[in-house]
Motif scaffolding. Structure first.
Motif, PDB file in Angstrom:
ATOM      1  N   LEU A   1       0.846  -1.204   0.000  1.00  0.00           N
ATOM      2  CA  LEU A   1       0.000   0.000   0.000  1.00  0.00           C
ATOM      3  C   LEU A   1       0.874   1.244   0.000  1.00  0.00           C
ATOM      4  CD1 LEU A   1      -2.350  -1.147   2.893  1.00  0.00           C
ATOM      5  CD2 LEU A   1      -2.991  -1.016   0.479  1.00  0.00           C
ATOM      6  N   PRO A   2       0.334   2.366  -0.473  1.00  0.00           N
ATOM      7  CA  PRO A   2       1.128   3.600  -0.366  1.00  0.00           C
ATOM      8  C   PRO A   2       1.311   3.932   1.117  1.00  0.00           C
ATOM      9  CG  PRO A   2      -0.853   3.924  -1.723  1.00  0.00           C
ATOM     10  CD  PRO A   2      -0.979   2.591  -1.084  1.00  0.00           C
ATOM     11  N   PHE A   3       2.521   4.307   1.492  1.00  0.00           N
ATOM     12  CA  PHE A   3       2.798   4.643   2.892  1.00  0.00           C
ATOM     13  C   PHE A   3       1.850   5.750   3.361  1.00  0.00           C
ATOM     14  CE2 PHE A   3       5.171   7.018   6.150  1.00  0.00           C
ATOM     15  CZ  PHE A   3       5.425   5.987   7.045  1.00  0.00           C
ATOM     16  N   SER A   4       1.550   6.690   2.447  1.00  0.00           N
ATOM     17  CA  SER A   4       0.698   7.833   2.844  1.00  0.00           C
ATOM     18  C   SER A   4      -0.702   7.352   3.258  1.00  0.00           C
ATOM     19  CB  SER A   4       0.578   8.829   1.690  1.00  0.00           C
ATOM     20  OG  SER A   4       0.068   8.154   0.561  1.00  0.00           O
ATOM     21  N   ARG A   5      -1.157   6.223   2.764  1.00  0.00           N
ATOM     22  CA  ARG A   5      -2.495   5.720   3.113  1.00  0.00           C
ATOM     23  C   ARG A   5      -2.482   4.968   4.442  1.00  0.00           C
ATOM     24  NH1 ARG A   5      -6.300   6.413   3.194  1.00  0.00           N
ATOM     25  NH2 ARG A   5      -7.755   5.014   2.184  1.00  0.00           N
ATOM     26  N   LEU A   6      -1.329   4.409   4.811  1.00  0.00           N
ATOM     27  CA  LEU A   6      -1.237   3.678   6.084  1.00  0.00           C
ATOM     28  C   LEU A   6       0.166   3.912   6.650  1.00  0.00           C
ATOM     29  CD1 LEU A   6      -3.222   1.885   7.629  1.00  0.00           C
ATOM     30  CD2 LEU A   6      -2.046  -0.089   6.700  1.00  0.00           C
ATOM     31  N   PRO A   7       0.372   5.123   7.220  1.00  0.00           N
ATOM     32  CA  PRO A   7       1.742   5.472   7.623  1.00  0.00           C
ATOM     33  C   PRO A   7       2.150   4.813   8.944  1.00  0.00           C
ATOM     34  CG  PRO A   7       0.265   7.363   7.864  1.00  0.00           C
ATOM     35  CD  PRO A   7      -0.581   6.206   7.446  1.00  0.00           C
ATOM     36  N   VAL A   8       2.754   3.645   8.888  1.00  0.00           N
ATOM     37  CA  VAL A   8       3.245   2.995  10.113  1.00  0.00           C
ATOM     38  C   VAL A   8       4.770   3.108  10.146  1.00  0.00           C
ATOM     39  CG1 VAL A   8       1.340   1.356  10.455  1.00  0.00           C
ATOM     40  CG2 VAL A   8       3.207   0.727   8.949  1.00  0.00           C
ATOM     41  N   SER A   9       5.294   3.528  11.299  1.00  0.00           N
ATOM     42  CA  SER A   9       6.752   3.678  11.398  1.00  0.00           C
ATOM     43  C   SER A   9       7.372   2.410  11.986  1.00  0.00           C
ATOM     44  CB  SER A   9       7.098   4.872  12.275  1.00  0.00           C
ATOM     45  OG  SER A   9       6.546   4.649  13.561  1.00  0.00           O
ATOM     46  N   CYS A  10       6.510   1.472  12.404  1.00  0.00           N
ATOM     47  CA  CYS A  10       7.009   0.222  12.978  1.00  0.00           C
ATOM     48  C   CYS A  10       6.107  -0.906  12.476  1.00  0.00           C
ATOM     49  CB  CYS A  10       6.971   0.294  14.497  1.00  0.00           C
ATOM     50  SG  CYS A  10       5.389   0.802  15.130  1.00  0.00           S
ATOM     51  N   SER A  11       6.505  -2.131  12.758  1.00  0.00           N
ATOM     52  CA  SER A  11       5.640  -3.248  12.375  1.00  0.00           C
ATOM     53  C   SER A  11       4.580  -3.419  13.460  1.00  0.00           C
ATOM     54  CB  SER A  11       6.487  -4.515  12.242  1.00  0.00           C
ATOM     55  OG  SER A  11       5.646  -5.595  11.956  1.00  0.00           O
ATOM     56  N   VAL A  12       3.334  -3.391  13.056  1.00  0.00           N
ATOM     57  CA  VAL A  12       2.245  -3.530  14.036  1.00  0.00           C
ATOM     58  C   VAL A  12       1.621  -4.908  13.830  1.00  0.00           C
ATOM     59  CG1 VAL A  12       0.193  -2.436  15.002  1.00  0.00           C
ATOM     60  CG2 VAL A  12       1.802  -1.086  13.667  1.00  0.00           C
ATOM     61  N   SER A  13       1.576  -5.699  14.922  1.00  0.00           N
ATOM     62  CA  SER A  13       1.094  -7.078  14.792  1.00  0.00           C
ATOM     63  C   SER A  13      -0.282  -7.213  15.414  1.00  0.00           C
ATOM     64  CB  SER A  13       2.010  -8.043  15.540  1.00  0.00           C
ATOM     65  OG  SER A  13       3.330  -7.744  15.270  1.00  0.00           O
ATOM     66  N   LEU A  14      -1.000  -8.201  14.951  1.00  0.00           N
ATOM     67  CA  LEU A  14      -2.259  -8.546  15.619  1.00  0.00           C
ATOM     68  C   LEU A  14      -2.603  -9.989  15.324  1.00  0.00           C
ATOM     69  CD1 LEU A  14      -5.562  -7.411  13.975  1.00  0.00           C
ATOM     70  CD2 LEU A  14      -3.479  -7.624  12.696  1.00  0.00           C
TER      71      LEU A  14
ATOM     72  N   VAL B   1      -0.538 -11.736  12.235  1.00  0.00           N
ATOM     73  CA  VAL B   1      -0.353 -11.047  10.947  1.00  0.00           C
ATOM     74  C   VAL B   1       0.183  -9.639  11.259  1.00  0.00           C
ATOM     75  CG1 VAL B   1      -2.103 -12.287   9.584  1.00  0.00           C
ATOM     76  CG2 VAL B   1      -2.806 -10.404  11.031  1.00  0.00           C
ATOM     77  N   PHE B   2       0.654  -8.924  10.239  1.00  0.00           N
ATOM     78  CA  PHE B   2       1.237  -7.609  10.551  1.00  0.00           C
ATOM     79  C   PHE B   2       1.173  -6.626   9.392  1.00  0.00           C
ATOM     80  CE2 PHE B   2       4.498 -10.935  10.055  1.00  0.00           C
ATOM     81  CZ  PHE B   2       4.978 -10.594   8.806  1.00  0.00           C
ATOM     82  N   ALA B   3       1.346  -5.343   9.774  1.00  0.00           N
ATOM     83  CA  ALA B   3       1.516  -4.257   8.798  1.00  0.00           C
ATOM     84  C   ALA B   3       2.886  -3.665   9.093  1.00  0.00           C
ATOM     85  CB  ALA B   3       0.438  -3.200   9.005  1.00  0.00           C
ATOM     86  N   PHE B   4       3.736  -3.512   8.069  1.00  0.00           N
ATOM     87  CA  PHE B   4       5.080  -2.972   8.347  1.00  0.00           C
ATOM     88  C   PHE B   4       5.560  -2.068   7.215  1.00  0.00           C
ATOM     89  CE2 PHE B   4       7.751  -5.653   5.560  1.00  0.00           C
ATOM     90  CZ  PHE B   4       6.889  -6.697   5.274  1.00  0.00           C
ATOM     91  N   PRO B   5       6.462  -1.111   7.583  1.00  0.00           N
ATOM     92  CA  PRO B   5       6.981  -0.202   6.553  1.00  0.00           C
ATOM     93  C   PRO B   5       8.109  -0.872   5.778  1.00  0.00           C
ATOM     94  CG  PRO B   5       7.887   0.377   8.727  1.00  0.00           C
ATOM     95  CD  PRO B   5       6.990  -0.817   8.930  1.00  0.00           C
ATOM     96  N   TRP B   6       8.116  -0.752   4.459  1.00  0.00           N
ATOM     97  CA  TRP B   6       9.167  -1.380   3.648  1.00  0.00           C
ATOM     98  C   TRP B   6       9.386  -0.580   2.361  1.00  0.00           C
ATOM     99  CZ3 TRP B   6       9.371  -4.453  -1.042  1.00  0.00           C
ATOM    100  CH2 TRP B   6      10.596  -5.121  -1.206  1.00  0.00           C
ATOM    101  N   GLN B   7      10.584  -0.094   2.178  1.00  0.00           N
ATOM    102  CA  GLN B   7      10.994   0.618   0.964  1.00  0.00           C
ATOM    103  C   GLN B   7       9.981   1.698   0.563  1.00  0.00           C
ATOM    104  OE1 GLN B   7      12.775  -1.566  -2.209  1.00  0.00           O
ATOM    105  NE2 GLN B   7      14.128  -2.644  -0.822  1.00  0.00           N
ATOM    106  N   GLY B   8       9.556   2.492   1.549  1.00  0.00           N
ATOM    107  CA  GLY B   8       8.684   3.628   1.259  1.00  0.00           C
ATOM    108  C   GLY B   8       7.224   3.260   1.091  1.00  0.00           C
TER     109      GLY B   8
END
Ligand SMILES: Cc1cc2nc3c(=O)[nH]c(=O)nc-3n(C[C@H](O)[C@H](O)[C@H](O)COP(=O)(O)OP(=O)(O)OC[C@H]3O[C@@H](n4cnc5c(N)ncnc54)[C@H](O)[C@@H]3O)c2cc1C
Length: 535
Positions: A255-268, A277-284
């Protein structure tokens, strides 16, 4: 000037070289074996049927982690080894293996609660000898993760693991193996293992160039390492009766970082099946992952996400960030990978749930052929050393290099050009190590729009890394096809200007390569077709 692929192939076909070891498979496992073998003085050949890292090793979740979940299931030794390797890799190649903060929010009545999770983290920290554990109040959690769902949020746990670019990791390990004398060739398939007809000891491998489809030829070898992951049982039957490789697919959304700006990996724990599962920042960008289900399609076709998986992954953002309104229309790209898990037939005859399968690697050996399946990015060096333990049986004077020998050579001492940011400079140092000077000389230090990739990286990769197809360049040497919309279509004319002359392609070849690349992107890295089945 490194040899081109054509020169390497010529040397192999006509030089009739003898090898101590032939490694089949150019993923992280094969790359690691080639690196340790060449570093220990063995005459080493690595062959990959497609592109380097084309298999699972370019399609993972990119975490170089200690395996906190293994600790939860009592696999202490596995966690200890992985945590120590993680620390070592971060120390040897910062910029390629980078620390990443993980936040696990705890919601009321959810297992494990913050108390138990903090106990696990205490052990994790102690093993790493590098404390990173943190317990956060709901207010502190929101400072880390703005927009997080707050209903029933009671606390969060923080800890540090690491993240990488898996494809670049493989490529760098291969470059290190080559620097120590290994010959590494992509698009060269091992068709058969050759054995002495009396003793059945391995004598060599039959190879076939998959670019020209030309005549097969053979090379001699004393030891063959079958590091083909999900493909392993095509070359050697699995270790025990009733065991088999069970290919399990995991998919991701970009996803575009601007739509889901996470600075860390968030798990749930996913609301549907309680899997982590997780959401994490990778290469912008921001990546959502991952799924875990039987992959029933042919392994020769690139795996792809299904609609069911896409809906499952979108639920992560809907649960964690309900106000974000993320939908299918936001997705830049997708990727899917296949885990090579060795499974035993269960007594009931019913397969266990994919997420319950053991992910530990399995090694099996027979008269000069050693096979490996499973494992993780993090422990590739340890797996390689275990595999090379078999070399003693065949080559009594062989000694494996010291355990503290570096995987990665130190970075070239260079001054940072002012036009390159500090952050990007660290990445470039980690990605290219001793080759950084040559990368910087290869082209412009401007970045490809909306990415951190320098035009010089593209030019260098085109010139020096055995690129055969455009997809090698855009999906693995760089990740532009994953992080820019529509597979980087908008910048393809610029990429053509820079790379076509270096690749030596005429206009017809470029046009053919471009439609091949866009076809692959469409079928395996974009959204599934309506009613799609993973293609
Ligand atoms: C969705 C997903 C997420 C993951 N996330 C993580 C993670 O975050 N962290 C982590 O540590 N691990 C992760 N893993 C696991 C990790 O990615 C794999 O264990 C690892 O990449 C396997 O590497 P490999 O070299 O054994 O296999 P592969 O990378 O699949 O390499 C095998 C290669 O062999 C080649 N080959 C096959 N047959 C032949 C032949 N006959 N001749 C020549 N070449 C051949 C194939 O083309 C392939 O490129 C993940 C896996 C998946 C699927």
């Amino acid at each position: 000037m490194p040899q081109t692929r054509a020169q390497k192939l010529e040397q192999l076909r006509n030089g009739h070289p003898e090898f101590d070891i032939v490694v089949i498979g150019g993923g992280i496992t094969g790359a690691g074996i080639a690196r340790e073998a060449a570093g220990s003085g063995l005459r080493t050949l690595l062959v990959e049927q497609s592109d380097f890292s084309w298999g699972t090793s370019s399609r993972s979740s990119k975490m170089v982690h200690g395996g906190l979940r293994y600790l939860g299931s009592g696999q202490f030794n596995l966690t200890r080894d992985a945590v120590r390797e993680r620390e070592r890799l971060m120390a040897e190649a910062p910029g390629l293996i980078e620390p990443l903060r993980f936040i696990m929010p705890h919601y009321r009545k959810q297992f494990p609660g913050p108390g138990l999770f903090q106990v696990l983290l205490r052990v994790y920290d102690r093993i790493a000898r590098n404390p990173s554990r943190q317990r956060l109040s709901p207010t502190e959690t929101l400072q880390w993760v703005p927009g997080l769902a707050t209903d029933d949020l009671v606390a969060a746990s923080g800890f540090t693991d690491a993240v990488t670019d898996d494809s670049r990791l493989v490529q760098r390990v291969i470059e290190e193996a080559e620097a120590d004398g290994a010959l590494c060739l992509n698009y060269l398939q091992a068709d058969a293992i050759l054995r002495d007809e009396h003793s059945s000891a391995v004598t060599g491998v039959q190879l076939r160039d998959t670019v020209t489809g030309g005549q097969a030829f053979t090379v001699n070898a004393r030891l063959v390492a079958n590091a083909t992951g999900a493909w392993a049982q095509a070359l050697q039957t699995t270790p025990t009766e009733g065991s088999r490789i069970r290919p399990l697919r995991g998919s991701h959304l970009v996803l575009p970082f601007s739509r889901l700006p996470v600075s860390c990996s968030v798990s749930l724990f996913h609301p549907q099946d309680r899997r982590p599962v997780f959401a994490f920042p990778w290469q912008g960008t921001t990546v959502l992952g991952t799924t875990d289900l039987d992959h029933e399609n042919e392994l020769s076709r690139e795996p792809a996400i299904t609609r069911e998986e896409l809906d499952y992954l979108l639920q992560i953002s809907q649960t964690l960030f309900p106000a974000s309104g993320i939908s299918e229309n936001d997705i830049i790209a997708t990727w899917a990978g296949v885990r090579p898990v060795v499974t035993e037939e269960s007594p009931s005859g019913k397969p266990v749930k994919p997420s319950k399968e053991n992910r530990e690697h399995v090694i099996w050996y027979d008269s000069g052929l050693v096979s490996i399946a499973g494992g993780k990015l993090t422990t590739f060096r340890l797996i390689a050393r275990e595999v090379l333990g078999k070399a003693h049986d065949l080559m009594p004077d062989f000694s494996l290099r010291e355990n503290d020998a570096r995987v990665f050579s130190p970075v070239a001492e260079l001054e940072r050009p002012e036009s390159i940011s500090h952050r990007n400079w660290t990445r470039l140092q980690g990605f290219y190590g001793p080759a950084l000077g040559s990368v910087l000389e290869a082209g412009s230090h401007d970045t490809v729009p909306h990415s951190e990739t320098l035009w010089a990286e593209l030019a260098w990769a085109a010139a020096h890394t055995c690129v055969v197809h455009l997809d090698d360049l855009l999906l693995r040497r760089t990740r532009l096809g994953l992080i820019l919309p529509s597979g980087a279509s908008e910048v393809l004319p610029e990429i053509r200007k820079v790379c076509q002359p270096i690749l030596g392609w005429n206009d017809d070849t470029w046009d053919r390569e471009q439609s091949r690349y866009l076809g692959i992107w469409q079928s395996s890295y974009s959204l599934p077709a309506v009613g799609g089945d993973g293609k």
